[in-house]
Design an enzyme around this catalytic site. Structure first.
Site, PDB file in Angstrom:
ATOM      1  N   GLY A  78       6.223 -29.599 -44.283  1.00  0.00           N
ATOM      2  CA  GLY A  78       7.182 -29.280 -43.230  1.00  0.00           C
ATOM      3  C   GLY A  78       7.895 -27.986 -43.509  1.00  0.00           C
ATOM      4  N   GLY A 121      -2.772 -21.981 -48.013  1.00  0.00           N
ATOM      5  CA  GLY A 121      -2.339 -20.578 -48.008  1.00  0.00           C
ATOM      6  C   GLY A 121      -2.632 -19.862 -49.327  1.00  0.00           C
ATOM      7  N   HIS A 170       2.698 -20.877 -41.933  1.00  0.00           N
ATOM      8  CA  HIS A 170       2.035 -22.114 -41.495  1.00  0.00           C
ATOM      9  C   HIS A 170       1.363 -21.916 -40.126  1.00  0.00           C
ATOM     10  CE1 HIS A 170       5.167 -23.971 -44.245  1.00  0.00           C
ATOM     11  NE2 HIS A 170       4.056 -24.485 -44.715  1.00  0.00           N
ATOM     12  N   SER A 227       8.014 -18.338 -47.473  1.00  0.00           N
ATOM     13  CA  SER A 227       8.016 -19.590 -48.212  1.00  0.00           C
ATOM     14  C   SER A 227       9.182 -20.416 -47.689  1.00  0.00           C
ATOM     15  CB  SER A 227       8.243 -19.296 -49.701  1.00  0.00           C
ATOM     16  OG  SER A 227       8.715 -20.464 -50.358  1.00  0.00           O
TER      17      SER A 227
END
Ligand code: PAF
Length: 280
Positions: free
Chosen positions: A31, A147, A37, A185
């Site tokens: 999340g 990633g 993302h 991040s």
């Protein structure tokens, strides 16, 4: 977009999706979704017919004094990102169902996971491989996307898939950066404006290393000296490691092999632990 919490329901839906001949793409996340993302989701959508994003802050990959409790959790914001990106299903299992009482089975990779972050976070990758193996068994993806910022994690998971014969293609999406180069991040949210300003030295340091290589200097000692010197520009930064490793197995190298090496850095920016890397 469907939202599913139950493991059994997720397994039935994957089975039905596969039965129809659709390829399933999975983006496992904890999340706190950001533009990095979003990129991984786009890659999954390119590769598969049915895209699943899992949202689960995995307690097993945090050490006792780490940030599990304060890790950002905002389900509604994450759901909105998934909806915007055209995700088909969000899987958000509970810790109680994934790790019931008397839980006792773990998956551990014993080579790629041992250096770099494996030294300062000795149980971290065991938690990651365990939860990802579970997610793979539940979602049954054809493709899973991770990633490049977490290069060691991606390499460990590739090795898990290879060694355990999991029929899953691992795709790695490029690191998305802020304008000054800071890698996106979820933990960047912990930074104060002053810490955030200093955090730019991490990418700057990686670039000084890469410049040396581009000039034909392949000595790892020389490159690491330059990288740590650049990180020392901020008194808030404490280096945990700065290493040149091979991209596949994350083993230390003495000389750079162009096209096969990676400079990897982890540091504290005051109380926040950040990692980044650059292919060289
Ligand atoms: O990269 C992450 O967010 C996590 O380590 C992962 C792969 C979702 C496993 O919990």
């Amino acid at each position: 977009m469907q939202v599913v919490a139950s493991i059994h329901e997720m397994q039935s839906l994957s089975m039905a999706t596969r039965f129809k001949g659709s390829l399933i793409g999975l983006v496992p996340t904890m999340g706190a979704l950001h533009a990095g993302h979003r990129e991984l989701i786009r890659l999954a959508r390119e590769k598969a017919d049915f895209t699943v994003v899992s949202l689960f802050v995995n307690p097993k990959q945090f050490g006792p004094n780490e940030d599990f409790e304060k890790y950002p959790r905002d389900f509604e914001a994450d759901r909105a990102v998934c909806e915007e990106e055209g995700v088909d299903l969000v899987f958000c299992p509970t810790a109680g169902e994934l790790y019931p009482e008397h839980y006792s089975v773990y998956v551990e990779e014993e080579m790629v996971s041992k250096g770099l972050c494996g030294i300062s976070r000795p149980h971290h990758f065991k938690g990651v491989t365990t939860v990802v193996a579970k997610l793979f068994n539940i979602v049954r993806p054809d493709v899973a996307v991770f990633g490049q910022k977490d290069a060691q994690q991606s390499a460990v998971l590739r090795k898990m898939v290879e060694d355990l014969h999991m029929p899953i293609e691992i795709v790695v999406g490029e690191t998305v950066r802020e304008d000054d180069g800071l890698a996106l991040s979820s933990r960047n949210r912990y930074l104060t404006p002053e810490q955030r300003a200093d955090a730019r030295h991490i990418y700057e340091a990686l670039l000084t290393g890469k410049e040396l290589v581009d000039q034909g200097n392949h000595s790892v000692d020389r490159i690491i000296a330059e990288v740590t010197h650049t990180l020392a520009r901020s008194r808030r930064i404490r280096v945990i490691y700065a290493e040149v490793v091979d991209r596949r197995y994350m083993q230390k190298m003495r000389e750079v092999v162009p096209g096969e090496s990676l400079i990897a850095v982890a540091c504290w920016v005051d109380q926040t632990r950040l990692i980044d890397n650059l292919k060289i």
